[in-house]
Design a protein around this motif. Sequence first.
Motif, PDB file in Angstrom:
ATOM      1  N   UNK A  71     -32.853  -9.101 -16.152  1.00 60.09           N
ATOM      2  CA  UNK A  71     -31.790  -8.121 -15.918  1.00 60.09           C
ATOM      3  C   UNK A  71     -32.129  -6.792 -16.582  1.00 60.09           C
ATOM      4  N   UNK A  72     -32.627  -6.845 -17.823  1.00 61.46           N
ATOM      5  CA  UNK A  72     -32.981  -5.624 -18.536  1.00 61.46           C
ATOM      6  C   UNK A  72     -34.154  -4.911 -17.862  1.00 61.46           C
ATOM      7  N   UNK A  73     -35.130  -5.702 -17.403  1.00 62.54           N
ATOM      8  CA  UNK A  73     -36.288  -5.097 -16.740  1.00 62.54           C
ATOM      9  C   UNK A  73     -35.867  -4.357 -15.478  1.00 62.54           C
ATOM     10  N   UNK A  74     -34.941  -4.960 -14.713  1.00 61.05           N
ATOM     11  CA  UNK A  74     -34.433  -4.291 -13.508  1.00 61.05           C
ATOM     12  C   UNK A  74     -33.656  -3.033 -13.873  1.00 61.05           C
ATOM     13  N   UNK A  75     -32.798  -3.158 -14.865  1.00 68.61           N
ATOM     14  CA  UNK A  75     -31.905  -2.057 -15.241  1.00 68.61           C
ATOM     15  C   UNK A  75     -32.688  -0.860 -15.788  1.00 68.61           C
ATOM     16  N   UNK A  76     -33.728  -1.151 -16.575  1.00 70.03           N
ATOM     17  CA  UNK A  76     -34.481  -0.090 -17.235  1.00 70.03           C
ATOM     18  C   UNK A  76     -35.775   0.275 -16.512  1.00 70.03           C
ATOM     19  N   UNK A  77     -36.071  -0.421 -15.406  1.00 75.94           N
ATOM     20  CA  UNK A  77     -37.291  -0.133 -14.663  1.00 75.94           C
ATOM     21  C   UNK A  77     -38.550  -0.423 -15.458  1.00 75.94           C
ATOM     22  N   UNK A  78     -38.518  -1.497 -16.244  1.00 78.17           N
ATOM     23  CA  UNK A  78     -39.647  -1.832 -17.108  1.00 78.17           C
ATOM     24  C   UNK A  78     -40.541  -2.856 -16.428  1.00 78.17           C
ATOM     25  N   UNK A  79     -41.788  -2.487 -16.198  1.00 77.88           N
ATOM     26  CA  UNK A  79     -42.780  -3.398 -15.649  1.00 77.88           C
ATOM     27  C   UNK A  79     -44.069  -3.206 -16.445  1.00 77.88           C
ATOM     28  N   UNK A  80     -44.524  -4.222 -17.164  1.00 81.91           N
ATOM     29  CA  UNK A  80     -45.737  -4.110 -17.973  1.00 81.91           C
ATOM     30  C   UNK A  80     -46.708  -5.226 -17.614  1.00 81.91           C
TER      31      UNK A  80
END
Length: 199
Positions: A71-80
């Motif tokens: 959920x946080x990755x989607x919300x913050x656009x975080x992809x590593x």
Amino acid sequence: MTDPDGPDVQGAPATGQSSVNVPNALTVLRILLVPVFGWLLLSHGGEQVDWRWWALVVFVFAMLTDWVDGWLARRQGIVTDFGKLMDPIADKALMGTALIGLSLLDLLPWWVTVVILIREVGITLMRFVVINRGVIPASRGGKLKTVLQAVGLSLLIAPLGGALGTLGLWIMYVAVVVTVVTGIDYLRHTFARSAPPAP
């Protein structure tokens, strides 16, 4: 990044993204919880009620960290790159430990564990192979498979027995069917995308 069986996680490309963030920290926490969960589940031969309840608490908490980091990755656009590599490993390690542990305790037939693990490990390895070509979006079937496995395993981890234990077992039987079907579907979509265009 999108897990073929988990929530859709779409954001900025991995290049330039720092691996130090909350979603990745939750992934690391989930990995650290795996041996703790396994130890609690198998302690005293799985016959100590208190230990089994604690095993369930750790399992459910670890599953929740998976949902929260997605959920946080989607919300913050975080992809590593770290998240793309370690998140599916953390998920499969947790589920695999639950499956093997319950089979060792004779609470889940070994054939169920073997079928699910072959599918999960196989798809995860293929996912890494095709990772540079893009990833097949999570399907409804993949999400259903994850939910069925989580619910069925939770009911079997809990020292309930009786009707609820039987329900957990039947949910796992259904999960096996969905797991195999979604695995075949993922392979079909992967090969379809990898095939060269028709002349």
